[in-house]
Design a protein around this motif. Structure first.
Motif, mmCIF file in Angstrom:
data_model
loop_
_atom_site.group_PDB
_atom_site.id
_atom_site.type_symbol
_atom_site.label_atom_id
_atom_site.label_comp_id
_atom_site.label_asym_id
_atom_site.label_seq_id
_atom_site.Cartn_x
_atom_site.Cartn_y
_atom_site.Cartn_z
ATOM 1 N N HIS A 1 0.804 -1.222 0.000
ATOM 2 C CA HIS A 1 0.000 0.000 0.000
ATOM 3 C C HIS A 1 0.838 1.275 0.000
ATOM 4 O O HIS A 1 0.300 2.364 0.055
ATOM 5 C CB HIS A 1 -0.961 -0.014 1.191
ATOM 6 N N ASP A 2 2.158 1.151 -0.076
ATOM 7 C CA ASP A 2 3.035 2.321 -0.117
ATOM 8 C C ASP A 2 2.782 3.099 -1.409
ATOM 9 O O ASP A 2 2.708 2.526 -2.489
ATOM 10 C CB ASP A 2 4.493 1.874 -0.042
ATOM 11 N N GLU A 3 2.614 4.385 -1.296
ATOM 12 C CA GLU A 3 2.308 5.217 -2.455
ATOM 13 C C GLU A 3 3.420 5.139 -3.496
ATOM 14 O O GLU A 3 4.603 5.238 -3.182
ATOM 15 C CB GLU A 3 2.111 6.672 -2.020
ATOM 16 N N GLY A 4 3.048 4.933 -4.731
ATOM 17 C CA GLY A 4 4.015 4.897 -5.817
ATOM 18 C C GLY A 4 4.612 3.530 -6.084
ATOM 19 O O GLY A 4 5.366 3.357 -7.031
ATOM 20 N N THR A 5 4.267 2.535 -5.290
ATOM 21 C CA THR A 5 4.799 1.196 -5.485
ATOM 22 C C THR A 5 3.793 0.351 -6.257
ATOM 23 O O THR A 5 2.629 0.275 -5.871
ATOM 24 C CB THR A 5 5.087 0.515 -4.128
ATOM 25 N N VAL A 6 4.236 -0.260 -7.333
ATOM 26 C CA VAL A 6 3.372 -1.144 -8.101
ATOM 27 C C VAL A 6 3.596 -2.554 -7.567
ATOM 28 O O VAL A 6 4.633 -3.161 -7.806
ATOM 29 C CB VAL A 6 3.693 -1.078 -9.607
ATOM 30 N N ALA A 7 2.629 -3.036 -6.795
ATOM 31 C CA ALA A 7 2.776 -4.336 -6.158
ATOM 32 C C ALA A 7 1.440 -5.058 -6.162
ATOM 33 O O ALA A 7 0.378 -4.438 -6.172
ATOM 34 C CB ALA A 7 3.273 -4.179 -4.725
ATOM 35 N N ARG A 8 1.535 -6.378 -6.133
ATOM 36 C CA ARG A 8 0.316 -7.197 -6.135
ATOM 37 C C ARG A 8 0.556 -8.423 -5.271
ATOM 38 O O ARG A 8 1.623 -9.025 -5.326
ATOM 39 C CB ARG A 8 0.003 -7.615 -7.572
ATOM 40 N N ARG A 9 -0.433 -8.787 -4.468
ATOM 41 C CA ARG A 9 -0.343 -9.978 -3.628
ATOM 42 C C ARG A 9 -1.348 -11.003 -4.134
ATOM 43 O O ARG A 9 -2.504 -10.669 -4.401
ATOM 44 C CB ARG A 9 -0.645 -9.645 -2.182
ATOM 45 N N TYR A 10 -0.878 -12.231 -4.276
ATOM 46 C CA TYR A 10 -1.721 -13.345 -4.701
ATOM 47 C C TYR A 10 -1.756 -14.359 -3.569
ATOM 48 O O TYR A 10 -0.727 -14.681 -2.986
ATOM 49 C CB TYR A 10 -1.151 -14.016 -5.959
ATOM 50 N N ARG A 11 -2.941 -14.865 -3.260
ATOM 51 C CA ARG A 11 -3.080 -15.877 -2.209
ATOM 52 C C ARG A 11 -3.622 -17.151 -2.828
ATOM 53 O O ARG A 11 -4.635 -17.127 -3.525
ATOM 54 C CB ARG A 11 -4.004 -15.378 -1.118
ATOM 55 N N TYR A 12 -2.924 -18.222 -2.548
ATOM 56 C CA TYR A 12 -3.316 -19.544 -3.033
ATOM 57 C C TYR A 12 -3.591 -20.427 -1.829
ATOM 58 O O TYR A 12 -3.431 -19.998 -0.686
ATOM 59 C CB TYR A 12 -2.211 -20.130 -3.911
ATOM 60 N N ALA A 13 -3.979 -21.676 -2.068
ATOM 61 C CA ALA A 13 -4.334 -22.576 -0.983
ATOM 62 C C ALA A 13 -3.190 -22.772 0.008
ATOM 63 O O ALA A 13 -3.411 -22.818 1.215
ATOM 64 C CB ALA A 13 -4.764 -23.926 -1.546
ATOM 65 N N ASP A 14 -1.956 -22.863 -0.479
ATOM 66 C CA ASP A 14 -0.847 -23.173 0.411
ATOM 67 C C ASP A 14 0.289 -22.153 0.406
ATOM 68 O O ASP A 14 1.307 -22.355 1.048
ATOM 69 C CB ASP A 14 -0.273 -24.547 0.074
ATOM 70 N N GLU A 15 0.108 -21.026 -0.304
ATOM 71 C CA GLU A 15 1.156 -20.014 -0.311
ATOM 72 C C GLU A 15 0.609 -18.653 -0.706
ATOM 73 O O GLU A 15 -0.470 -18.537 -1.273
ATOM 74 C CB GLU A 15 2.308 -20.397 -1.241
ATOM 75 N N SER A 16 1.390 -17.629 -0.369
ATOM 76 C CA SER A 16 1.121 -16.262 -0.799
ATOM 77 C C SER A 16 2.300 -15.811 -1.644
ATOM 78 O O SER A 16 3.448 -16.167 -1.371
ATOM 79 C CB SER A 16 0.983 -15.326 0.403
ATOM 80 N N VAL A 17 2.004 -15.026 -2.663
ATOM 81 C CA VAL A 17 3.047 -14.521 -3.551
ATOM 82 C C VAL A 17 2.900 -13.012 -3.646
ATOM 83 O O VAL A 17 1.803 -12.508 -3.892
ATOM 84 C CB VAL A 17 2.949 -15.161 -4.960
ATOM 85 N N LEU A 18 3.994 -12.303 -3.422
ATOM 86 C CA LEU A 18 4.025 -10.862 -3.581
ATOM 87 C C LEU A 18 4.917 -10.546 -4.761
ATOM 88 O O LEU A 18 6.057 -11.020 -4.832
ATOM 89 C CB LEU A 18 4.583 -10.183 -2.328
ATOM 90 N N ALA A 19 4.392 -9.769 -5.710
ATOM 91 C CA ALA A 19 5.174 -9.338 -6.874
ATOM 92 C C ALA A 19 5.249 -7.814 -6.848
ATOM 93 O O ALA A 19 4.226 -7.143 -6.742
ATOM 94 C CB ALA A 19 4.524 -9.819 -8.164
ATOM 95 N N VAL A 20 6.467 -7.284 -6.919
ATOM 96 C CA VAL A 20 6.695 -5.841 -6.882
ATOM 97 C C VAL A 20 7.483 -5.447 -8.120
ATOM 98 O O VAL A 20 8.571 -5.978 -8.362
ATOM 99 C CB VAL A 20 7.474 -5.425 -5.626
ATOM 100 N N ASP A 21 6.949 -4.517 -8.893
ATOM 101 C CA ASP A 21 7.617 -4.060 -10.110
ATOM 102 C C ASP A 21 8.399 -2.785 -9.804
ATOM 103 O O ASP A 21 7.824 -1.734 -9.569
ATOM 104 C CB ASP A 21 6.587 -3.800 -11.200
ATOM 105 N N PHE A 22 9.723 -2.907 -9.789
ATOM 106 C CA PHE A 22 10.591 -1.755 -9.557
ATOM 107 C C PHE A 22 10.938 -1.053 -10.862
ATOM 108 O O PHE A 22 11.645 -0.060 -10.857
ATOM 109 C CB PHE A 22 11.882 -2.197 -8.859
#
Length: 81
Positions: free
Chosen positions: A8-29
């Protein structure tokens, strides 16, 4: 900074994905010539073009996988059952 704060940091392009057994965070720098990522004591340390970002992993996230490709940071965290 926690994963949720980083997303949620301003200016950061990020997305969180939640699956049955894991979470994935992708951040585009964005396009970058110099980037590195490491995990030290429950903190993901990212250095992009000389600027450092510290992201705290959730409690119990002992098995986190991180990698950086084409300016995109990916953090995979197995969810505890």
């Amino acid at each position: 900074m926690t994963l949720d704060q980083f997303i949620h940091d301003e200016g950061t392009v990020a997305r969180r994905y939640r699956y049955a057994d894991e979470s994935v965070l992708a951040v585009d720098f964005g396009p970058t010539a110099a980037a590195s990522v490491d995990v030290v004591d429950g903190t993901v340390i990212v250095v992009v073009d000389g600027e450092q970002y510290d992201i705290d992993l959730p409690d119990g996230a002992d098995d986190a996988h991180t990698f950086m490709k084409n300016g995109v940071l990916t953090i995979e965290v197995e969810d505890s059952v």
